[in-house]
Design a protein around this motif. Structure first.
Motif, mmCIF file in Angstrom:
data_model
loop_
_atom_site.group_PDB
_atom_site.id
_atom_site.type_symbol
_atom_site.label_atom_id
_atom_site.label_comp_id
_atom_site.label_asym_id
_atom_site.label_seq_id
_atom_site.Cartn_x
_atom_site.Cartn_y
_atom_site.Cartn_z
ATOM 1 N N GLY A 31 0.823 -1.203 0.000
ATOM 2 C CA GLY A 31 0.000 0.000 0.000
ATOM 3 C C GLY A 31 0.859 1.257 0.000
ATOM 4 O O GLY A 31 1.959 1.272 0.569
ATOM 5 N N LEU A 32 0.377 2.309 -0.627
ATOM 6 C CA LEU A 32 1.081 3.593 -0.679
ATOM 7 C C LEU A 32 0.080 4.730 -0.522
ATOM 8 O O LEU A 32 -0.919 4.787 -1.232
ATOM 9 C CB LEU A 32 1.823 3.748 -2.011
ATOM 10 N N LYS A 33 0.365 5.620 0.429
ATOM 11 C CA LYS A 33 -0.427 6.836 0.604
ATOM 12 C C LYS A 33 0.525 8.020 0.476
ATOM 13 O O LYS A 33 1.583 8.046 1.118
ATOM 14 C CB LYS A 33 -1.118 6.857 1.966
ATOM 15 N N VAL A 34 0.170 8.989 -0.356
ATOM 16 C CA VAL A 34 1.021 10.150 -0.620
ATOM 17 C C VAL A 34 0.303 11.417 -0.166
ATOM 18 O O VAL A 34 -0.880 11.616 -0.469
ATOM 19 C CB VAL A 34 1.371 10.257 -2.120
ATOM 20 N N ILE A 35 1.026 12.267 0.580
ATOM 21 C CA ILE A 35 0.493 13.545 1.050
ATOM 22 C C ILE A 35 1.502 14.636 0.693
ATOM 23 O O ILE A 35 2.686 14.523 1.031
ATOM 24 C CB ILE A 35 0.265 13.541 2.573
ATOM 25 N N VAL A 36 1.051 15.672 -0.008
ATOM 26 C CA VAL A 36 1.907 16.811 -0.352
ATOM 27 C C VAL A 36 1.372 18.040 0.369
ATOM 28 O O VAL A 36 0.196 18.395 0.220
ATOM 29 C CB VAL A 36 1.940 17.057 -1.871
ATOM 30 N N LYS A 37 2.249 18.691 1.173
ATOM 31 C CA LYS A 37 1.849 19.850 1.955
ATOM 32 C C LYS A 37 2.764 21.033 1.652
ATOM 33 O O LYS A 37 3.878 20.867 1.160
ATOM 34 C CB LYS A 37 1.920 19.538 3.455
ATOM 35 N N ASP A 38 2.288 22.233 2.024
ATOM 36 C CA ASP A 38 3.132 23.417 2.005
ATOM 37 C C ASP A 38 4.075 23.347 3.195
ATOM 38 O O ASP A 38 3.703 22.870 4.275
ATOM 39 C CB ASP A 38 2.273 24.672 2.086
ATOM 40 N N GLN A 39 5.305 23.837 3.034
ATOM 41 C CA GLN A 39 6.290 23.718 4.100
ATOM 42 C C GLN A 39 5.908 24.514 5.355
ATOM 43 O O GLN A 39 6.352 24.200 6.466
ATOM 44 C CB GLN A 39 7.664 24.192 3.612
ATOM 45 N N GLY A 61 -7.492 23.370 0.850
ATOM 46 C CA GLY A 61 -6.400 23.710 -0.037
ATOM 47 C C GLY A 61 -5.009 23.605 0.561
ATOM 48 O O GLY A 61 -4.027 24.004 -0.067
ATOM 49 N N THR A 62 -4.899 23.011 1.756
ATOM 50 C CA THR A 62 -3.592 22.942 2.416
ATOM 51 C C THR A 62 -2.768 21.728 2.012
ATOM 52 O O THR A 62 -1.578 21.662 2.329
ATOM 53 C CB THR A 62 -3.762 22.926 3.940
ATOM 54 N N GLU A 63 -3.369 20.757 1.324
ATOM 55 C CA GLU A 63 -2.613 19.588 0.901
ATOM 56 C C GLU A 63 -3.270 18.936 -0.303
ATOM 57 O O GLU A 63 -4.439 19.175 -0.611
ATOM 58 C CB GLU A 63 -2.490 18.564 2.034
ATOM 59 N N MET A 64 -2.472 18.124 -1.007
ATOM 60 C CA MET A 64 -2.989 17.237 -2.041
ATOM 61 C C MET A 64 -2.559 15.833 -1.669
ATOM 62 O O MET A 64 -1.420 15.610 -1.226
ATOM 63 C CB MET A 64 -2.477 17.640 -3.426
ATOM 64 N N THR A 93 3.467 5.440 4.016
ATOM 65 C CA THR A 93 2.874 6.771 3.953
ATOM 66 C C THR A 93 3.998 7.755 3.654
ATOM 67 O O THR A 93 4.942 7.892 4.435
ATOM 68 C CB THR A 93 2.190 7.143 5.278
ATOM 69 N N LEU A 94 3.904 8.412 2.520
ATOM 70 C CA LEU A 94 4.958 9.301 2.042
ATOM 71 C C LEU A 94 4.452 10.745 2.113
ATOM 72 O O LEU A 94 3.480 11.110 1.458
ATOM 73 C CB LEU A 94 5.325 8.942 0.607
ATOM 74 N N THR A 95 5.100 11.552 2.944
ATOM 75 C CA THR A 95 4.711 12.952 3.106
ATOM 76 C C THR A 95 5.780 13.850 2.491
ATOM 77 O O THR A 95 6.968 13.722 2.814
ATOM 78 C CB THR A 95 4.549 13.296 4.597
ATOM 79 N N LEU A 96 5.369 14.750 1.591
ATOM 80 C CA LEU A 96 6.287 15.668 0.929
ATOM 81 C C LEU A 96 5.906 17.090 1.285
ATOM 82 O O LEU A 96 4.715 17.439 1.298
ATOM 83 C CB LEU A 96 6.245 15.483 -0.591
ATOM 84 N N THR A 97 6.893 17.904 1.585
ATOM 85 C CA THR A 97 6.645 19.311 1.884
ATOM 86 C C THR A 97 7.245 20.175 0.788
ATOM 87 O O THR A 97 8.404 20.012 0.409
ATOM 88 C CB THR A 97 7.253 19.701 3.241
ATOM 89 N N LEU A 98 6.437 21.102 0.265
ATOM 90 C CA LEU A 98 6.855 21.973 -0.828
ATOM 91 C C LEU A 98 7.295 23.338 -0.302
ATOM 92 O O LEU A 98 6.593 23.947 0.511
ATOM 93 C CB LEU A 98 5.704 22.183 -1.815
ATOM 94 N N GLY A 99 8.447 23.786 -0.771
ATOM 95 C CA GLY A 99 8.870 25.152 -0.486
ATOM 96 C C GLY A 99 8.271 26.104 -1.499
ATOM 97 O O GLY A 99 7.412 25.743 -2.311
ATOM 98 N N ASP A 100 8.705 27.356 -1.493
ATOM 99 C CA ASP A 100 8.197 28.366 -2.424
ATOM 100 C C ASP A 100 8.958 28.232 -3.736
ATOM 101 O O ASP A 100 9.908 28.972 -4.011
ATOM 102 C CB ASP A 100 8.379 29.763 -1.843
ATOM 103 N N VAL A 101 8.557 27.225 -4.536
ATOM 104 C CA VAL A 101 9.334 26.889 -5.727
ATOM 105 C C VAL A 101 8.573 27.187 -7.011
ATOM 106 O O VAL A 101 8.979 26.759 -8.077
ATOM 107 C CB VAL A 101 9.726 25.390 -5.702
ATOM 108 N N PHE A 102 7.439 27.914 -6.924
ATOM 109 C CA PHE A 102 6.622 28.152 -8.108
ATOM 110 C C PHE A 102 6.657 29.628 -8.509
ATOM 111 O O PHE A 102 6.659 30.502 -7.652
ATOM 112 C CB PHE A 102 5.155 27.739 -7.847
ATOM 113 N N SER A 103 6.561 29.751 -9.764
ATOM 114 C CA SER A 103 6.376 31.104 -10.282
ATOM 115 C C SER A 103 4.930 31.267 -10.689
ATOM 116 O O SER A 103 4.406 32.315 -10.804
ATOM 117 C CB SER A 103 7.300 31.367 -11.468
ATOM 118 N N GLU A 104 4.033 30.056 -10.705
ATOM 119 C CA GLU A 104 2.593 29.825 -10.979
ATOM 120 C C GLU A 104 1.963 28.508 -10.048
ATOM 121 O O GLU A 104 2.687 27.834 -9.559
ATOM 122 C CB GLU A 104 2.483 29.529 -12.459
#
Length: 319
Positions: free
Chosen positions: A181-189, A236-239, A284-295
């Motif tokens: 099983g795999l669960k993925v969570i992407v959050k803002d840092q 809107g805090t995670e995908m 369970t894989l949790t990823l945190t995103l920094g301010d890496v977007f221009s869009e």
């Protein structure tokens, strides 16, 4: 009711092809429908099984498919049961084991269902069922996505092969989970709302076995990549995704994250995971995103809890 409809759809989707095989007319034979007394178990703790259980009789000490009697006719149609809270219950959609007295090798496959959400669009291509066929040559296969090189995720699947003497004992088996099983969570840092320029995210996992052997339950076939989308939370805090089921991997997999921006740009992140996807492991894989977007019949059906792991990845840059 929703769960029953889900189970019905599940059985129809995965276990339908056997109905295409013509029945074999035989002389009338005294037939027996044994009771079930079964544990669906793997390492570490037990919990009741709710889901679909199928039983495919093979000849004694053999992987050669015997078949099952339906309306007193020997057919290639395996038996299946709906199971709830550890006990199979009487239902018009159940197709029970019906065989002459004797010893058989029973191949059990089950698909548990849980209250915790699971990925809603798994697809698996089932084996061909034919009387006299060697089931060691058959397999469950992942299905390739249309116009793509990646594959859909699998169902949660448990399996066992046990000898049974029909007429003198109930059917009994200890089933093992054969998927990961795999669960993925992407959050803002900063635990804030994800960047508004994000249109969507897709995950791809490489090095996954494309097949499971029907008789042994072991992974086989060429390695492939399985992909699935992530869904944005209401605030809107995670995908994230509900738990996705994968066939075991050939060694470590590469995790790939594709982030599509509203202007059409696709940002990518890739990293080899710490370990392989083994059967009955849940990551369970949790990823945190920094301010890496221009869009209702009696029985004992249980399934064990997952061996659970987690890994956190901080993403400081995207390609």
């Amino acid at each position: 009711m929703k769960k029953l409809l889900y189970l019905a759809a599940l059985a129809a989707m995965v276990f339908s092809c056997a109905d295409d095989n013509p029945p074999v007319m035989v002389e009338k034979t005294p037939l027996i429908t044994p009771q079930l007394d079964m544990l669906v178990s793997t390492a570490g703790g037990f919990s009741p099984l709710t889901g679909v259980l199928t039983i495919s009789p093979c000849q004694a000490n053999s992987s050669v498919y015997y078949g099952n009697y339906v309306n007193n006719i020997l057919t290639p149609l395996y038996a299946y049961y709906y199971v709830k809270d550890g006990t199979y219950y009487e239902d018009s959609v159940n197709r029970v084991i019906s065989l002459p007295a004797g010893t058989y090798n029973m191949v059990y496959w089950g698909m548990p269902v849980y209250e915790d959400p699971q990925y809603t669009n798994p697809i698996v291509r089932e084996p061909a069922y034919s009387i006299g066929a060697d089931m060691k040559l058959q397999k469950f296969s992942l299905v390739k996505m249309a116009a793509d090189t990646t594959y859909y995720p699998a169902f949660d699947m448990v399996h066992a092969v046990e000898s049974a003497t029909v007429g003198t004992e109930p059917l009994s088996a200890s089933l093992q989970r054969v998927v990961a099983g795999l669960k993925v969570i992407v959050k803002d840092q900063d635990n804030g709302v994800l960047n508004s320029s994000i249109s969507g995210m897709t995950v791809c996992v490489t090095n996954i076995a494309s097949e499971l052997n029907f008789y042994t339950g072991k992974p086989q076939g060429n390695p492939c990549s399985v992909s699935f989308p992530l869904q944005r939370s209401v605030d809107g805090t995670e995908m994230s995704c509900a738990t996705v089921m994968l066939f075991p991997s050939y060694g470590k997999s590469e995790f790939q994250l594709y982030i599509t921006l509203k202007n059409g740009t696709v940002k990518t992140f890739k990293q080899v995971l710490n370990g392989p996807f083994n059967a009955n492991t849940k990551l369970t894989l949790t990823l945190t995103l920094g301010d890496v977007f221009s869009e209702e019949s009696t029985g004992n059906f249980t399934v064990t809890n997952w061996n659970e792991f987690s890994q956190t990845i901080d993403i400081s840059s995207l390609n």
